[in-house]
Design a protein around this motif. Structure first.
Motif, PDB file in Angstrom:
ATOM      1  N   ALA B  60      76.550  -3.540 -23.557  1.00 60.86           N
ATOM      2  CA  ALA B  60      75.855  -3.912 -25.045  1.00 60.86           C
ATOM      3  C   ALA B  60      74.930  -2.704 -25.297  1.00 60.86           C
ATOM      4  O   ALA B  60      75.120  -2.207 -26.428  1.00 60.86           O
ATOM      5  N   LEU B 133      77.595  -8.047 -31.265  1.00 60.75           N
ATOM      6  CA  LEU B 133      77.251  -7.739 -29.808  1.00 60.75           C
ATOM      7  C   LEU B 133      77.847  -8.890 -29.107  1.00 60.75           C
ATOM      8  O   LEU B 133      78.606  -9.213 -28.247  1.00 60.75           O
ATOM      9  N   ALA B 134      77.152 -10.242 -29.811  1.00 60.22           N
ATOM     10  CA  ALA B 134      77.465 -11.365 -29.096  1.00 60.22           C
ATOM     11  C   ALA B 134      78.938 -11.838 -29.175  1.00 60.22           C
ATOM     12  O   ALA B 134      79.536 -12.226 -28.515  1.00 60.22           O
ATOM     13  N   GLN B 137      80.795  -9.607 -26.624  1.00 58.88           N
ATOM     14  CA  GLN B 137      80.868 -10.554 -25.187  1.00 58.88           C
ATOM     15  C   GLN B 137      81.301 -11.592 -25.149  1.00 58.88           C
ATOM     16  O   GLN B 137      81.768 -11.917 -24.163  1.00 58.88           O
TER      17      GLN B 137
END
Lengths: 429, 429
Positions: B60, B133-134, B137
């Motif tokens: 990230a 980003l979350a 992931q």
């Protein structure tokens, strides 16, 4: 696990930390063993650098590597991600949370330690721990988010609470973490904010006994305290925590410390799986004292290794809960198993711990090292720390990436991993 | 925001994407402006590489950088992490979720796009998106965890569901994601598992229209389809999704596809803040068509930029929702503001979009590029893609770290970020 072929022993390793991984690596390629390694996560974690993920210097993949990837060439090793919920030492079986059923001829329990709250489990809710990658990201997220909130608020009392980081526990984790936080907020972040002065952020390191780094010599503890003070850490020794409420630490002498980031690094205990083996536990931390060869009394097919072991070395000093000790134990057990295939019925060698010493880094370029009679401190110790940590990081990309990250951060005082991926309170899908 | 000094204009920028950041950077150091940039997250995200975080090639922090860090030398810029919940264009104020009150002389709304489910918001629960980003992931965590579960299970039907990745939407995101997943599972992970054969994992790319990459020319779409097929992606064109249940896609022609990893990359819409400006929205996606200078009709003090803008370029083609377009808009608006300080009352220049073209990477070393009359494909296009993406990554460490990560992954077919930090379902504290 594959069906037992003749003369092939099924080895079940629970835990992919330093002990379990080293045992699997030593057995890799030996077709007399069919090895299964089970871990709750999919990665091996280089715990000594966990605090650098917490302080935004490194990214999570820099210090963690897929266990399957490490063992991909070991054809006799199967890696499974599962949580063991029961062990039957008589039937020689184990059960996974997924419903998977495991059978073994030899078992290695190497599940490691978890944060201990000394019986006050309710304190866990009001503090942050530092044992897993998720923990480290939670610490980073909390401290960075608190700064963002402090920059927004006009309430002085709230701002003060948000700008206090309290770290309970003056061992290596607490020392390294507090030093890194002081560097981060007092140096790197200084020009990032317009409304708050990050150099005013308090980093308080709290230790119940009289000095930090108790495993080191007294002059090293004193040196560490001085260095921490110079870089802006408040070191509170002899301060015992009486209660932990949300955002508040209460001490036995009546002192109260308000902080929206309380990090608990005061102690560890064995993962609770040790209680399932039917042997007496050696201490309240749930650890086990094995035979000299690391197997259990009356159960020569079950071994324990790593942080769940409580034993003394040849000098009658306790073997520490450190990566080198765990690796040495894992390797020792694998060698016993191999030896028994070579010469069935032979005597098992006892485990001897080779003391590689202790080290702790203090802020940007100081460290303390204690290895036998050797004592170092200052920048030379820091270089020793750097060299050893880089050398033992598993995986080439990781090593280079970490080294580069450090080099840039060092030169520019500017760690790059300052991102908040999940805002506090979000649910991971 | 600081009190207004004489002749200092307060500029409020909402959104730290390419448009907002470029506007802030262009105004940086100009003391005639007091700039406040507000974003819900603390980082600027290099969205074009988001799919590489999802497919475990990059960490990230490699593609995200703290906004404060980017703007730390810009003393006239204050960065605040907050979510704007209300805008009053008459009083020239905005309210943050934190309770913070904002006042402005000029406003730039550059809040970008979010995933669109075309009104079927319940589909969001059964799919994974790829905008933050979350999100990335979560995609990585889901696909890797599914493989772990497939390795554990003895149920063939379950294993099949776990070993199917369905990607809805054949635009650049879907193409890049499916190619990267095919490379990951069919090449890199091959020797990692013992019980499943990852080369059998299905990667299905689903597109409702007749071809993938509709923004490119037909021969490029056909080339892309061929390449994807060669590396093991099933390309389903002309397949319209009728319903999305948990783990199941239903198509209008009656086809059913079971998959435990359904990724939705089929469309975007403007963030809902656009509805608060009191101007008519240009389409169902909530976008706004501004004046030629990017300000709103009758509101010369309010500008819009980036993915929330719907407008045509000089050739009467729509300006695409791409990073270069957003950056150009942000810079244009900053220049208008500066010019008006130099020559008050002058005419504002209209915005001209300089078309930098489109590109999409297909698996390991092929890409398609279309820029005006220039068309490229194959390895040359891939090098162009590589060069451009590295060149535009913000931040030196990121750039080098990404380049190294790619180089190693390329040489060894072995991406290193294959870790699951939070197991699915965990709550982030």
């Amino acid at each position: 696990m594959a069906a037992t072929e003749k003369n092939v022993s099924r080895v079940l390793i629970i835990g992919g930390g330093f002990a379990g991984l080293e045992c699997a690596r030593t057995l890799a390629g030996d077709s007399r063993f069919s090895v299964t390694l089970v871990d709750r996560t999919n990665h091996h974690l280089f715990q000594p650098l966990l605090y650098q993920v917490a302080t935004a210097s490194l990214a999570a993949p820099d210090i963690a590597r897929s266990i399957r990837q490490i063992l991909e060439d070991a054809e006799n090793v199967t890696v499974l991600m599962d949580e063991i919920t029961a062990i039957d030492p008589v039937k020689k079986t184990a059960e996974g949370k997924s419903g998977h059923h495991f059978e073994y001829d030899y078992l290695l329990l190497a599940v490691g330690a978890r944060t201990s709250y000394f019986g006050k489990t309710e304190w866990a809710e009001n503090t942050l721990a530092l044992k897993s990658l998720a923990d480290a990201q939670a610490v980073r997220r909390t401290v960075l988010s608190n700064l963002e909130r402090a920059e927004l608020t006009d309430d002085e009392a709230e701002r003060k609470r948000l700008m206090t980081v309290a770290i309970v526990g003056g061992g290596p984790t607490g020392v390294e973490l507090s030093g890194a936080f002081a560097d981060l907020v007092h140096r790197s972040l200084r020009s990032n904010f317009r409304r708050i002065d990050t150099s005013k952020l308090r980093v308080v390191l709290i230790e119940g006994s009289a000095r930090v780094l108790e495993a080191f010599d007294e002059d090293q503890s004193e040196y560490t305290r001085q260095r921490l003070k110079e870089i802006g850490v408040e070191v509170w020794t002899g301060m015992r925590v009486d209660d932990v409420k949300k955002g508040v630490l209460h001490f036995t002498d009546g002192t109260v410390l308000e902080s929206e980031a309380i990090i608990w690094a005061a102690g560890v205990e064995a993962q609770p799986l040790t209680a399932m083996l039917g042997v007496p536990l050696a201490d309240r931390g749930g650890r086990i004292t094995p035979q000299a060869d690391l197997s259990l009394p009356c159960m020569p097919d079950i071994f324990v290794a790593g942080d769940i072991v409580r034993m003394k070395d040849a000098d009658d000093k306790p073997v520490p809960g450190l990566a080198p000790a765990a690796s040495q134990m894992g390797r020792h057990i694998a060698k016993i198993l191999k030896r028994e295939k070579d010469r069935p019925g032979g005597q098992r060698d006892p485990f001897y711990y080779l003391d590689k010493g202790f080290m702790a880094i203090i802020g940007k370029n100081h460290a303390v090292v204690k290895a036998g009679k050797l004592k170092m401190r200052g920048i030379l110790a820091w270089f020793a720390w750097l060299f050893i940590h880089i050398a033992f990081l598993i995986g080439f990309r990781n090593r280079l990436s970490v080294l580069l990250g450090w080099a840039f951060a060092y030169i520019r005082d500017n760690p790059e991993a300052r991102i908040i991926v999940n805002p506090p309170g979000t649910k991971v899908q």
